[in-house]
Scaffold this motif. Structure first.
Motif, PDB file in Angstrom:
ATOM      1  N   ILE A 278      43.163  23.968  42.185  1.00 35.72           N
ATOM      2  CA  ILE A 278      44.220  24.576  41.874  1.00 35.72           C
ATOM      3  C   ILE A 278      45.171  23.753  40.874  1.00 35.72           C
ATOM      4  O   ILE A 278      45.713  24.161  40.203  1.00 35.72           O
ATOM      5  CB  ILE A 278      45.228  25.067  43.391  1.00 35.72           C
ATOM      6  CG1 ILE A 278      46.375  26.201  42.734  1.00 35.72           C
ATOM      7  CG2 ILE A 278      46.072  24.296  43.635  1.00 35.72           C
ATOM      8  CD1 ILE A 278      47.140  27.047  43.720  1.00 35.72           C
TER       9      ILE A 278
ATOM     10  N   ALA B 173      45.316  24.630  37.045  1.00 39.00           N
ATOM     11  CA  ALA B 173      46.661  24.791  36.022  1.00 39.00           C
ATOM     12  C   ALA B 173      47.321  24.046  35.449  1.00 39.00           C
ATOM     13  O   ALA B 173      47.396  24.250  34.254  1.00 39.00           O
ATOM     14  CB  ALA B 173      48.224  25.027  37.399  1.00 39.00           C
TER      15      ALA B 173
ATOM     16  N   VAL C 168      40.748  33.043  37.733  1.00 41.23           N
ATOM     17  CA  VAL C 168      41.156  32.018  38.506  1.00 41.23           C
ATOM     18  C   VAL C 168      40.347  32.457  39.949  1.00 41.23           C
ATOM     19  O   VAL C 168      39.840  33.469  40.086  1.00 41.23           O
ATOM     20  CB  VAL C 168      42.197  31.803  38.649  1.00 41.23           C
ATOM     21  CG1 VAL C 168      42.978  30.661  36.960  1.00 41.23           C
ATOM     22  CG2 VAL C 168      43.390  33.140  39.087  1.00 41.23           C
TER      23      VAL C 168
ATOM     24  N   ILE D 169      47.399  31.118  42.046  1.00 43.25           N
ATOM     25  CA  ILE D 169      47.868  30.387  41.314  1.00 43.25           C
ATOM     26  C   ILE D 169      48.601  31.419  40.226  1.00 43.25           C
ATOM     27  O   ILE D 169      49.266  30.587  39.036  1.00 43.25           O
ATOM     28  CB  ILE D 169      46.630  29.697  40.361  1.00 43.25           C
ATOM     29  CG1 ILE D 169      46.385  28.761  39.489  1.00 43.25           C
ATOM     30  CG2 ILE D 169      45.336  31.364  40.090  1.00 43.25           C
ATOM     31  CD1 ILE D 169      45.610  28.050  39.022  1.00 43.25           C
TER      32      ILE D 169
END
Length: 94
Positions: free
Chosen positions: A46, A50, A73, A78
């Motif tokens: 994650i 990001a 994702v 997220i």
């Protein structure tokens, strides 16, 4: 002027290092005509996902202010994580 078109739906991001992934994305954006671009970040954790999403969004927006960057994702969580960032060209898909 010739337009370069890739055959795959997602940009291949098979290296595990987020810095190298960002370099590859930046090279791709500079080399190809990609006002709409899709990244598959489902194999990243994650935090790396990001980081790649937000910075890639900035690189892409710089060249294509009206463009769209779609990021695939592994989980919907997220989306909440990156929603705090002002990335109007970013769309999260599962």
């Amino acid at each position: 002027m010739a337009q370069n078109i890739t055959k795959s739906k997602f940009l291949d991001l098979n290296c595990g290092n987020s810095q190298q992934i960002l370099k590859n994305i930046q090279k791709y954006i500079n080399k190809f005509d990609c006002p709409e671009m899709t990244l598959d970040l489902s194999k990243l954790n994650i935090l790396d996902a990001a980081k790649v999403m937000v910075l890639s969004s900035a690189y892409h927006y710089k060249k294509y202010p009206e463009g769209k960057l779609k990021c695939r994702v592994q989980s919907d969580s997220i989306k909440n994580f990156v929603s705090e960032f002002s990335a109007i060209n970013l769309e999260v898909i599962e």
